[in-house]
Scaffold this active site. Sequence first.
Site, mmCIF file in Angstrom:
data_model
loop_
_atom_site.group_PDB
_atom_site.id
_atom_site.type_symbol
_atom_site.label_atom_id
_atom_site.label_comp_id
_atom_site.label_asym_id
_atom_site.label_seq_id
_atom_site.Cartn_x
_atom_site.Cartn_y
_atom_site.Cartn_z
ATOM 1 N N GLU A 45 0.854 -1.193 0.000
ATOM 2 C CA GLU A 45 0.000 0.000 0.000
ATOM 3 C C GLU A 45 0.886 1.238 0.000
ATOM 4 O O GLU A 45 1.625 1.480 0.951
ATOM 5 C CB GLU A 45 -0.896 -0.022 1.242
ATOM 6 C CG GLU A 45 -1.762 1.212 1.389
ATOM 7 C CD GLU A 45 -2.507 1.243 2.728
ATOM 8 O OE1 GLU A 45 -2.839 0.166 3.267
ATOM 9 O OE2 GLU A 45 -2.720 2.352 3.247
ATOM 10 N N ARG A 49 0.689 10.340 0.876
ATOM 11 C CA ARG A 49 1.135 11.295 1.895
ATOM 12 C C ARG A 49 2.354 12.066 1.436
ATOM 13 O O ARG A 49 2.911 12.852 2.194
ATOM 14 C CB ARG A 49 1.480 10.558 3.189
ATOM 15 C CG ARG A 49 0.281 9.876 3.791
ATOM 16 C CD ARG A 49 0.581 9.330 5.152
ATOM 17 N NE ARG A 49 -0.440 8.374 5.508
ATOM 18 C CZ ARG A 49 -0.412 7.627 6.582
ATOM 19 N NH1 ARG A 49 0.592 7.726 7.419
ATOM 20 N NH2 ARG A 49 -1.381 6.770 6.824
ATOM 21 N N THR A 73 -4.370 6.095 2.262
ATOM 22 C CA THR A 73 -4.646 7.476 2.674
ATOM 23 C C THR A 73 -5.461 8.198 1.592
ATOM 24 O O THR A 73 -5.195 9.356 1.252
ATOM 25 C CB THR A 73 -3.348 8.249 3.003
ATOM 26 O OG1 THR A 73 -2.436 7.391 3.693
ATOM 27 C CG2 THR A 73 -3.635 9.431 3.920
ATOM 28 N N LYS A 133 -11.058 -1.522 6.986
ATOM 29 C CA LYS A 133 -9.836 -1.128 7.669
ATOM 30 C C LYS A 133 -10.217 -0.649 9.061
ATOM 31 O O LYS A 133 -11.248 0.026 9.233
ATOM 32 C CB LYS A 133 -9.157 -0.017 6.879
ATOM 33 C CG LYS A 133 -7.978 0.625 7.606
ATOM 34 C CD LYS A 133 -7.098 1.402 6.654
ATOM 35 C CE LYS A 133 -6.101 2.259 7.433
ATOM 36 N NZ LYS A 133 -4.822 2.422 6.761
#
Length: 215
Positions: A45, A49, A73, A133
């Site tokens: 993943e 960011r 994210t 998640k």
Amino acid sequence: MKDRSNALIELLDGQRVIPVLKIDRLADAVPLANALVAGGLKAIEITLRTDDALDAIALTATEVPGAIVGAGTILSPRDYSAAAKAGARFIVSPGTTQELLDTAHASDVPFLPGAITPSEMMSLREEGYRMMKFYPAEQAGGASFLKSLVSPLANICFCPTGGITPANAKDYLALPNVVCIGGSWIAPDKLIADGKWDEIEALAREAVALAAAAG
Ligand code: 3PG
């Protein structure tokens, strides 16, 4: 009801530890992914960011065919679409918004939405999600919180991330409602910055062994 988690569960193909990556330099993306794949972790993943995250997803998706590159994210429909366009094969969000769900439902790229309360989990279940998640896992109640959901929220399973380390990973992996865990400990910033790909490969191998030992 449409099962919106099945495609992701199949894509992960039983991998129980997902490295959560923050890539500051685009040049690190390919050697990092190669190290993780060599260590046995194909699904990775890459978080949005950093400025280069989308380019890192695109580059890794084309240059490391053995990797299953996802995007993390993801906070907005714009992020979702950009990550999918860059070649992400799955999309991870720390939470859930209606806008994200609408985008996910119009996309072929599977979605792992975030939830931490039973109410959020029940809402996602109504949308057809059975995998979520759970972030930030340690701060939100940890493995004991997830254990308490096994009975009332049967058939919902989780990918907890946030604060997971080799020391507490087994507590999560031992739970029947934990499909996989995510964490950044497999690819620490310092090892990436120093280009210590062998050490990252070794951490990936250790994570695979840890998951195997957890059963
Ligand atoms: C995530 O995005 O899932 C988390 O930042 C990973 O958390 P960690 O850095 O505590 O492993």
